[in-house]
Each structure stands twice: as structure tokens, then as C-alpha cells.
Enzyme design. Structure first.
Site, short mmCIF file in Angstrom:
data_model
loop_
_atom_site.label_atom_id
_atom_site.label_comp_id
_atom_site.label_asym_id
_atom_site.label_seq_id
_atom_site.Cartn_x
_atom_site.Cartn_y
_atom_site.Cartn_z
N CYS A 142 1.08 -0.95 0.12
CA CYS A 142 0.25 0.17 -0.11
C CYS A 142 0.59 1.46 -0.29
O CYS A 142 1.15 1.58 1.23
CB CYS A 142 -0.63 0.54 0.76
SG CYS A 142 -1.96 1.12 1.51
N CYS A 195 -0.68 4.55 1.75
CA CYS A 195 -0.06 4.06 2.83
C CYS A 195 1.31 3.82 3.85
O CYS A 195 1.64 5.05 5.15
CB CYS A 195 -0.62 2.66 3.96
SG CYS A 195 -2.73 1.91 2.82
N ASP A 196 2.08 3.73 3.41
CA ASP A 196 3.37 3.69 3.30
C ASP A 196 4.00 4.61 2.43
O ASP A 196 5.38 5.03 3.63
CB ASP A 196 4.02 1.95 3.63
CG ASP A 196 3.29 1.30 4.45
OD1 ASP A 196 2.30 2.01 5.63
OD2 ASP A 196 2.25 0.27 4.13
P1 FAD Z 1 -10.24 -5.26 6.65
O1 FAD Z 1 -9.52 -3.76 7.25
O2 FAD Z 1 -9.59 -5.99 5.55
O3 FAD Z 1 -10.39 -6.48 8.07
C1 FAD Z 1 -11.67 -6.79 7.50
C2 FAD Z 1 -11.61 -8.68 9.01
O4 FAD Z 1 -12.59 -8.76 8.45
C3 FAD Z 1 -10.13 -8.81 9.17
O5 FAD Z 1 -10.13 -9.41 9.99
C4 FAD Z 1 -10.11 -10.27 8.22
O6 FAD Z 1 -9.60 -11.34 8.85
C5 FAD Z 1 -12.43 -10.31 8.98
N1 FAD Z 1 -13.01 -10.98 8.48
C6 FAD Z 1 -12.67 -11.23 6.96
N2 FAD Z 1 -13.15 -13.31 6.68
C7 FAD Z 1 -14.26 -13.31 7.63
C8 FAD Z 1 -15.69 -13.79 7.74
N3 FAD Z 1 -15.89 -15.02 6.65
N4 FAD Z 1 -15.64 -13.87 9.01
C9 FAD Z 1 -15.54 -13.69 10.34
N5 FAD Z 1 -14.50 -12.54 9.88
C10 FAD Z 1 -13.95 -11.74 8.58
N6 FAD Z 1 -5.43 2.94 5.25
C11 FAD Z 1 -5.39 3.83 5.42
O7 FAD Z 1 -6.45 4.79 5.35
N7 FAD Z 1 -4.22 4.21 6.36
C12 FAD Z 1 -2.52 3.60 6.42
O8 FAD Z 1 -2.11 3.80 6.53
C13 FAD Z 1 -3.52 2.06 5.78
N8 FAD Z 1 -2.33 1.27 5.81
C14 FAD Z 1 -2.14 0.20 5.59
C15 FAD Z 1 -1.24 -1.11 5.60
C16 FAD Z 1 -1.32 -2.68 5.13
C17 FAD Z 1 0.17 -2.96 5.25
C18 FAD Z 1 -2.25 -2.61 4.21
C19 FAD Z 1 -2.09 -4.22 3.82
C20 FAD Z 1 -3.83 -1.55 4.35
C21 FAD Z 1 -3.34 -0.51 5.30
N9 FAD Z 1 -4.46 0.67 5.16
C22 FAD Z 1 -4.36 2.01 5.02
C23 FAD Z 1 -5.42 -0.05 3.83
C24 FAD Z 1 -6.67 -0.67 5.05
O9 FAD Z 1 -5.90 -1.00 6.48
C25 FAD Z 1 -8.15 -0.88 4.57
O10 FAD Z 1 -8.61 0.34 3.83
C26 FAD Z 1 -8.60 -1.27 5.98
O11 FAD Z 1 -9.01 -1.88 6.73
C27 FAD Z 1 -10.16 -1.92 5.35
O12 FAD Z 1 -11.02 -1.73 6.23
P2 FAD Z 1 -12.20 -2.89 5.88
O13 FAD Z 1 -12.99 -2.52 7.85
O14 FAD Z 1 -12.95 -3.00 5.21
O15 FAD Z 1 -11.60 -4.35 6.89
#
Ligand code: FAD
Ligand code: NDP
Length: 317
Positions: A139, A142-143
Site C-alpha cells: 500500500c 499508506c506507507d
Molecule cells: P479489513 O481491515 O480488511 O478487515 C476485515 C476483517 O474481517 C479482517 O480481520 C478479516 O480477518 C475479517 N474477516 C474476513 N472474512 C471473515 C469471515 N468470513 N468471518 C469473520 N471475519 C472475517 N489505510 C489507511 O487509511 N492508512 C494506512 O496507513 C493504511 N495502511 C495500510 C497498510 C497495509 C500493510 C495494508 C494492507 C493496508 C493499509 N491501509 C491503510 C488500508 C486499510 O487497512 C484498509 O482500507 C482497511 O483496513 C479496510 O477496512 P475493512 O474494515 O474494510 O476491512
């Protein structure tokens, strides 16, 4: 007979927890299945895999990703969310209340919020695990602004819109950007291609694959190979960014919700409604464009408000 809950939230990133905070404060007594390394990610989601989060409002000095997610989890529980560290393996939408199932058995609810996120694809290169988050990232937005990448060469792998967007973004900080494309053409849209081709800080290496990440405590070099000529080379870089696509965590839905051609849940414009009334989606599982913590949190709020309105209109609360 199985008890019917008002609402179940599946997933525990910023989207799921924001939805939980809103649903709990609306007295919907939400149940959350936070996942048990679902999609290869710990409960708390993608931010648990990173260090400093510098662009989430409210933290002027930044905050560590795992700490931010722990605080969101505490806030969800504080307002009355019940959290189970379990992964949902299937849902049944053919009748209401909906059924959610896994190794924990079966739960039923009048409304569901899907917030299961997406998993950035990673390349299994030698040294990839050693230097993950020590120069290797998935990302750039992000980084990319971190001091370790400032005024140094970096590389991006991929030839799609994401790769070009990330490469162009990185030119603000890095001295130069290698764009490593495995074929002899971009997959990206024409407008994005032009942006890459006209940017003097970007060097495009066609038909090039990374074979190894090298360094000591941090990434300092990558070994690359031209897959047409088999010529190998070593590039000095402080950063390597994978931009080869994401996989939305939607397999467990088993085709019961409308998905787009890339497997993301389709939501109705201006709302978080899915193709099945009573089921809402938020965060990266329905967003392949922005993919940020703050946008995930914003859509989590929308999903909870949409769900509350649906439950009220149906006379279920
Ligand atoms: P996610 O964060 O993907 O969380 C989904 C969760 O649901 C996970 O824990 C997963 O295990 C769980 N899940 C999946 N399937 C199931 C299931 N069947 N049953 C139960 N649970 C389940 N964004 C920023 O704004 N700033 C940053 O600095 C930043 N840094 C990042 C660094 C990295 C390395 C990465 C990979 C991403 C980064 N992002 C950043 C992007 C940000 O993390 C994502 O946009 C955000 O986390 C998305 O949130 P979400 O709630 O949609 O899903
Ligand atoms: P894409 O699937 O469009 O592109 C992935 C790229 O990664 C392709 O160039 C592909 O190469 C390459 N790739 C895949 N696997 C590997 C591998 N193992 N090794 C090396 N390279 C690999 O994903 P994106 O994330 O770029 O885009 C997803 C969607 O989001 C698209 O619809 C895109 O248009 C959209 N998007 C739009 C943006 C915008 O409009 N500004 C910004 C970002 C995304 P190959 O072509 O050889 O398969």
C-alpha cells in the site's frame, strides 16, 4: 430453537467496528464475528499488519495500526457489542431471519452487515517475508510517505491502474520509481498509462519479474529477471510495493449476493444496501477504488444507519 438477534456484523476492520459502534449506540445489541485469521489476517483487519498510520484523523503524531484497531474494538465493546473470535464460513439468505454459520454453530439475525475486507495479493518471492513492512509493502498510499523512502529509489510491481497510481504517488517522495511490468503491455486504462509514460521519475521495466529481496535489517536491493531474455540484474531500492490486485473476502457468500466482475460486493449507489434486502456491506469488501481506513469507517457508519432504517421500516425494532 436458535435465538434470533437483531443484527450480526461479520468482519472486524475499521468498517466492521464503526458499524458496531453505531449499531450498539442505536441499542441494536450487535453481535460481531471478528474472524480467526480469516483471509490470512488477524482480527482487527489489515491495519494489524502495518506500523504507523499517519492519515487517520485524530492522531496528529500517528498511531500504530494494531493499537488503533484495539481501541476501535474496545469502543465497540464499551457500547455493547458482543464479539466472538470466530470466522463465518457460510450465510443463508434464502429465508429470513438470515442464518450465519461456522465452527461455532448457527446464529440467526434480522439484518447482516458484511465487513470482511479484502486481502492484498502478495508475491511469494525469496526474502519477501523477511522484509515485509521493512521496505516491502502492499500500500503506497499508506506507507509511501515514510522517511525510509524519501529521496531514494523504490520499485512498484504491477501494470494495472493501482500500480500506476501508486508509482505516480511515490514520485512525490522517492528520487525515482521503477515500474516492473511482467508482460510487454499495461493492463491499466489509457489515461493512467499516459501518466506513467510522461512522468520523468518513472522508469518502466517491461517483461520484468522480481526474484529476490535483499538487505540486512531493511530492504536495500531487489534481484530482477527479464522473462523474455532471461537477463538478471540487481536494483538498489529502499522500497518495493506490490500492486498486483486485491482479493475481496467474499468466497463464503457462495454467490448469494451480487458481486462485480472482480468479486467485490455490489452496493446500491448512495447507500450500503446489497442485492438482498436486510444485508448491507461496507469497507474494502465493496470498494476497490479508495481502500483506506477512513473510507472503510465512513461506509461502516452508513451501513449501520441503513440497517437501523431497514429494521425500523420492517417493524423489527
Ligand atoms: P479489513 O481491515 O480488511 O478487515 C476485515 C476483517 O474481517 C479482517 O480481520 C478479516 O480477518 C475479517 N474477516 C474476513 N472474512 C471473515 C469471515 N468470513 N468471518 C469473520 N471475519 C472475517 N489505510 C489507511 O487509511 N492508512 C494506512 O496507513 C493504511 N495502511 C495500510 C497498510 C497495509 C500493510 C495494508 C494492507 C493496508 C493499509 N491501509 C491503510 C488500508 C486499510 O487497512 C484498509 O482500507 C482497511 O483496513 C479496510 O477496512 P475493512 O474494515 O474494510 O476491512
Ligand atoms: P488489476 O487486476 O487491474 O491489475 C493487476 C496488475 O498486476 C496487472 O498488470 C497484472 O499483470 C499484474 N499482476 C498480477 N499478478 C502478478 C504477478 N504475480 N506478478 C506480477 N504482476 C502481476 O488490479 P488493480 O488493483 O490495478 O485494479 C483493480 C481494479 O481497480 C481495476 O478495475 C482498476 O481499473 C480499478 N482501479 C482504478 C483506479 C483508477 O481509476 N484511478 C485506481 C486503482 C484501481 P497482467 O496484466 O500481466 O495480468
Amino acid at each position: 430453537m436458535t435465538k434470533t438477534h437483531t443484527i450480526i456484523i461479520i468482519g472486524s476492520g475499521p468498517a466492521g467496528h464503526t458499524a458496531a459502534i453505531y449499531a450498539a449506540r442505536a441499542k441494536l445489541s450487535p453481535i460481531m464475528f471478528e474472524g480467526e485469521f480469516a483471509g490470512g489476517v488477524a482480527a482487527g483487519g489489515q491495519l494489524t499488519t502495518t506500523t504507523d498510520v499517519e492519515n487517520f484523523p485524530g492522531f496528529p503524531q500517528g498511531i500504530m495500526g494494531p493499537e488503533l484497531m484495539m481501541q476501535m474494538r474496545d469502543q465497540s465493546q464499551h457500547h455493547g457489542t458482543t464479539i466472538y473470535t470466530k470466522t463465518v464460513s457460510a450465510i443463508d439468505t434464502t429465508q429470513t431471519p438470515f442464518t450465519v454459520s461456522g465452527s461455532f454453530g448457527e446464529y440467526r439475525a434480522h439484518a447482516l452487515i458484511i465487513a470482511t475486507g479484502a486481502t492484498a495479493k502478495r508475491l511469494p518471492i525469496t526474502g519477501g517475508d523477511t522484509f515485509w513492512q521493512k521496505g516491502i509493502s502492499a500500500c503506497a498510499v499508506c506507507d509511501g510517505a515514510l522517511p525510509i523512502f524519501r529521496d531514494k529509489p523504490v520499485a512498484v510491481i504491477g501494470g494495472g491502474d493501482s500500480a500506476i497510481e501508486e508509482a505516480v504517488y511515490l514520485t512525490k517522495f522517492a528520487s525515482s520509481v521503477y515500474l516492473l511490468v511482467r508482460s510487454n503491455q499495461f493492463r491499466a486504462s489509457k489515461v493512467m498509462q499516459e501518466r506513467a509514460l510522461s512522468n520523468k521519475k518513472i522508469s518502466i521495466l517491461w517483461q520484468t519479474e522480481v526474484t529476490e529481496a535483499l538487505g540486512t535489517d531493511r530492504l536495500t536491493q531487489i534481484r530482477v529477471k527479464n522473462n523474455h531474455t532471461s537477463v538478471t540484474d540487481t536494483l538498489d531500492v529502499s522500497g518495493l510495493f506490490f500492486a498486483i490486485g486485491h482479493t475481496p473476502n467474499t468466497a463464503f457468500l457462495n454467490g448469494q449476493l451480487a458481486l462485480d466482475s472482480n468479486g467485490y460486493i455490489v452496493t446500491t449507489m448512495g447507500s450500503m444496501r446489497t442485492s438482498v434486502p436486510g444485508i448491507f456491506a461496507c469497507g474494502d469488501v465493496q470498494d476497490h477504488v479508495y481502500r483506506q481506513a477512513i473510507t472503510a469507517a465512513g461506509t461502516g457508519c452508513m451501513a449501520a444507519l441503513d440497517a437501523e432504517r431497514y429494521l425500523s421500516e420492517k417493524g423489527l425494532i
